[in-house]
Scaffold this motif. Structure first.
Motif, PDB file in Angstrom:
ATOM      1  N   ALA B  88      -7.249  -4.893   5.494  1.00  0.00           N
ATOM      2  CA  ALA B  88      -6.339  -4.057   4.950  1.00  0.00           C
ATOM      3  C   ALA B  88      -6.529  -3.051   3.880  1.00  0.00           C
ATOM      4  N   LEU B  89      -7.947  -2.495   4.109  1.00  0.00           N
ATOM      5  CA  LEU B  89      -8.071  -1.495   3.096  1.00  0.00           C
ATOM      6  C   LEU B  89      -7.118  -0.079   3.423  1.00  0.00           C
ATOM      7  N   PHE B  90      -6.857   0.647   2.439  1.00  0.00           N
ATOM      8  CA  PHE B  90      -6.015   1.860   2.537  1.00  0.00           C
ATOM      9  C   PHE B  90      -6.881   2.699   3.243  1.00  0.00           C
ATOM     10  N   ASP B  91      -6.566   3.001   4.304  1.00  0.00           N
ATOM     11  CA  ASP B  91      -7.650   4.113   5.054  1.00  0.00           C
ATOM     12  C   ASP B  91      -7.540   5.413   4.722  1.00  0.00           C
ATOM     13  N   SER B  92      -6.535   5.939   4.030  1.00  0.00           N
ATOM     14  CA  SER B  92      -6.580   7.246   3.530  1.00  0.00           C
ATOM     15  C   SER B  92      -7.154   7.508   2.104  1.00  0.00           C
TER      16      SER B  92
END
Ligand code: ATP
Ligand code: MG
Lengths: 254, 243
Positions: B88-92
């Motif tokens: 669940a890393l922030f992909d932006s």
């Protein structure tokens, strides 16, 4: 999910969304980014559509009113009437409504799939676990940015609609620039601008909040993200048309 | 300390967790083990409030998390770091920005201090020279490590790791295990780790909870597990399958 539970859930979502941002500095930064994406990102398509629509409306209106027929001999209808029809329909309908229907497809689908993707990849959960109000964090900047930028785009669209009309007069001898502008000036009414802006704000709210809502409650995988996008666009279009009718009736109904 | 009392959770009439009672103590890692699909991740999500159980209590230092008002929950959650099973890393955001994110939201650190803390966390998980890459550009194991770095960035009181070393090479796995147990002891955190890895159990399993088909089947420490296997066929089967 039936219609009424969805409405209920939508209002609960709005209640979660409209809360004081946890950190203003972060909020402003995201807001600026969203304003850029929504406003500048949609400027080209709005400009293109408004200019063409203005030209087409002018040509068609001129054709209908100025072609000699048995019922209305041309001499009975002054040419400037074309200008009044084009300008009022631009302000009241073409600029706010058609622009927003286009933006529903562009901005709405984009917001729904962006938030939907965050949802299925557990990024929304990650915000929540950190103690961030995720609904507010992802949706509020988009809604506020929409409320600022979409009405601005509508104003731009309105000018370009008239500009398209002016362009059209260059290709016809039936109507001149002066006819068009005279007509537009004759019927100009500040009340119309107010109605245009009211529509703009309501439609902007519908576009951003409904799409954020659809994205936020996405469950499943990539397929469902796509479905959320489609669902958002259809919902937005239906509600825009519905509110268009209501507003027309309230302000202009006889 | 976190205490779970009589937790039941189901999805559409299918019960996943049955009457779970457990205590997660501070200062040493608490391990939750069990087969795939036994309900470990669901238990984690209940613990941090992402899923609402039908019944039961979850007490954080004697305060029931489930009946807390929303704003109190938010406050408590600032103390919680979690590593998700699929990161669940922030992909932006870049690696660096991911780790910096909780600091930006909840600390009053200056940009300089944040940068320092980010690099500190990233070096704790042995991840250097990837600061400016995006999550899509790094390997699975690296994502795990970014996830851990992000979870510990704020120095919270509670740490949840859903399979911290799946997808890592054995060497990094040990490093992560040691890191988790070290952090837990040093910062006196309450740490709950969910693992398939028997080496982890052998290494840092001071307190182990074995979940079997949604029920708490066994509880004990690594020194007791060998004896317990003799009388507990399910535990034994799970244990043996790992080697
Ligand atoms: N959101 C959900 N809706 C319905 N069922 C779910 C949901 N989440 C989990 N389940 C079900 O709950 C059961 C336990 O899932 P869970 O993810 O907790 O397993 P796990 O023990 O973490 O397994 P693994 O070790 O593979 O991660 C599974 O059978 C799964 O299908
Ligand atoms: Mg799991």
């Amino acid at each position: 999910m039936n219609f009424f539970t969805e409405i209920g859930q939508y209002f609960l979502f709005l209640r979660l969304t409209f809360r004081k941002p946890q950190k203003w500095s972060v909020f402003w930064r995201i807001l600026l980014l969203e304003m850029y994406q929504i406003g500048i990102g949609s400027l080209a398509v709005v400009a293109l559509i408004a200019t063409f629509m203005g030209a087409v409306t002018t040509i068609q209106t001129a054709n209908q009113l100025l072609t000699p027929s048995d019922m209305f001999p041309t001499q009975l209808i002054p040419k400037f009437v074309v200008g009044t029809v084009v300008s009022t329909s631009s302000i009241l309908e073409l600029a706010p409504t058609i622009t927003c229907l286009v933006l529903a497809g562009k901005i709405g689908a984009n917001i729904a799939s962006e938030i939907g993707n965050k949802k299925i990849s557990e990024q929304i959960d990650a915000y929540e676990v950190m103690g961030i109000n995720s609904a507010s964090f992802v949706a509020l900047p988009k809604i506020v940015a929409g409320l600022i930028m979409i009405p601005s785009l509508i104003i731009v669209a309105n000018f370009l609609l008239m500009y398209g009309g002016v362009l059209a007069t260059k290709f016809t001898s039936a109507l001149t620039y002066d006819d068009l502008i005279l007509g537009a000036r004759l019927v100009f009414h500040p009340e119309y601008v107010r109605i245009m802006m009211i529509k703009g704000f309501i439609f902007a709210f519908l576009i951003t909040s409904l799409s954020a809502f659809q994205g936020y409650y996405t469950e499943g995988g990539a397929l469902e993200v796509g479905e959320a996008g489609t669902r958002a666009v259809t919902r937005i279009c239906v509600f825009i048309l519905f509110f268009d009718l209501i507003i027309a009736q309230i302000f202009l109904g006889l | 300390m976190i205490e779970v009392i009589g937790l039941n959770k189901s999805f559409n009439d299918r019960q996943i967790l049955f009457d779970i009672h457990a205590q997660f103590v501070s200062g040493k890692p608490n391990l939750v083990i069990g087969a795939s699909g036994s309900g470990k991740s669901v238990l984690f999500k209940c613990l941090v409030g992402l899923l609402i159980p039908e019944s039961g209590q979850i007490l954080y230092e004697n305060h029931d998390f489930l009946s807390m008002p929303y704003d109190d929950k938010l406050k408590l959650r600032k103390q919680i770091g979690m590593l998700f099973q699929n990161n669940a890393l922030f992909d932006s955001l870049t690696v660096e920005e991911n780790v910096e994110f909780p600091l930006k939201m909840f600390s009053s650190m200056s940009a300089q201090e944040r940068k320092h803390r980010v690099n500190e966390c990233l070096s704790m998980v042995n991840l250097v020279n990837s600061n400016h890459k995006f999550p899509a550009e790094i390997s699975g194991g690296m994502k795990k490590r970014v996830g851990i770095a992000r979870a510990i960035a704020l120095n919270g009181k509670y740490l949840f790791c859903d399979e911290p070393n799946s997808g890592l090479d054995p060497l990094t796995s040990r490093v992560i295990d040691d890191l988790i147990s070290q952090l837990t002891a040093d910062l006196h955190m309450t740490t709950v780790v969910n693992s398939h890895d028997m080496k982890t159990v052998k290494d840092i399993g001071e307190h182990i909870i074995f979940i079997y088909q949604g029920k708490k089947w066994w509880e004990g420490s690594k020194s007791e597990i060998d004896e317990a296997r003799l009388s507990n066929p399910e535990l034994n089967a799970f244990f043996q399958a790992s080697f």
